[in-house]
Design an enzyme around this catalytic site. Sequence first.
Site, mmCIF file in Angstrom:
data_model
loop_
_atom_site.group_PDB
_atom_site.id
_atom_site.type_symbol
_atom_site.label_atom_id
_atom_site.label_comp_id
_atom_site.label_asym_id
_atom_site.label_seq_id
_atom_site.Cartn_x
_atom_site.Cartn_y
_atom_site.Cartn_z
ATOM 1 N N ASP A 77 41.376 38.082 43.486
ATOM 2 C CA ASP A 77 41.054 38.163 42.063
ATOM 3 C C ASP A 77 42.144 37.556 41.196
ATOM 4 O O ASP A 77 43.334 37.868 41.350
ATOM 5 C CB ASP A 77 40.840 39.624 41.663
ATOM 6 C CG ASP A 77 39.629 40.228 42.343
ATOM 7 O OD1 ASP A 77 38.517 40.074 41.818
ATOM 8 O OD2 ASP A 77 39.807 40.839 43.419
ATOM 9 N N ASP A 126 45.918 35.953 47.455
ATOM 10 C CA ASP A 126 45.226 37.033 46.761
ATOM 11 C C ASP A 126 43.902 36.488 46.231
ATOM 12 O O ASP A 126 43.763 35.286 45.982
ATOM 13 C CB ASP A 126 46.101 37.529 45.605
ATOM 14 C CG ASP A 126 45.412 38.590 44.777
ATOM 15 O OD1 ASP A 126 44.964 39.586 45.360
ATOM 16 O OD2 ASP A 126 45.309 38.409 43.545
#
Length: 276
Positions: A77, A75
């Site tokens: 952020d 992922d």
Amino acid sequence: MNLVVQGPGMTAAKAEELARLSGESEIRRIGETAFRFRGAGERGTVGAWCAARGLDFAWVPPDLKLTDLKLVAIDMDSTLITIECIDELGGAAGRRVEIAAITEAAMRGEIDFTESLRRRVRLLGGVEEAALEHVYEEKLRLSPGAERLVAGCKAAGIRLLLVSGGFSFFTERLRARLGLDYTLSNTLEIRAGRLTGALVGEVVNARAKAERLRALAREIGARREHTLAIGDGANDLPLMAEAGISVAFRGKPVARDFADFALDHAGLDGVLNLFL
């Protein structure tokens, strides 16, 4: 099982102390602040000892090898990078606090991600396109250990997928910067040099992230046990469920409880220490 203990402040002296506490004797230093205890028996005292010292610990199968992995999904952020890009863009719109509150609720699983994203993007309407470059150059920072994790995966022949409910402006720059293999993210609509407050195409949500991992694994001939997913929030749970192994990095409680392993103190390169 092997016990891996790591984090800032982990020393040889602490490893010896933990070995005495747990009754284990075979210790191997596997990093500057990481140690593996071979053949350790799971003891309740280990968790409390590590928590009191701000250290991560994991009970790891002895046959878990990095070279068995073929695909790692990360992922973006608050995982590969330290910020939530949409929150930083919110600053340019004068709506940072409002947007950040929605982000936090979504990551805790309190708001449907797709709806939360559309709400947040609408609040960005009118922001100048130049704000994207400003966030990338002035605000975006890689999480500690990110470059070492990427290098370690590449050295082992593992392909890297960067997935994000965030924006392609950032994922594509990170792909070029780090030499990642694949990306999946949302695209902001821009007209006349300003964000319109809308997205282009379908929303990349939790389901889309998981489906991309599944499709890529099938494409490169990787079985489920050959895949690893790293994330931090509720939007990463389907991705983690799709992978054979999952790691919560600085995870929200919902992600920490779900993942196979959690890193709250060590850097992203701590993922490498879980494997032989």
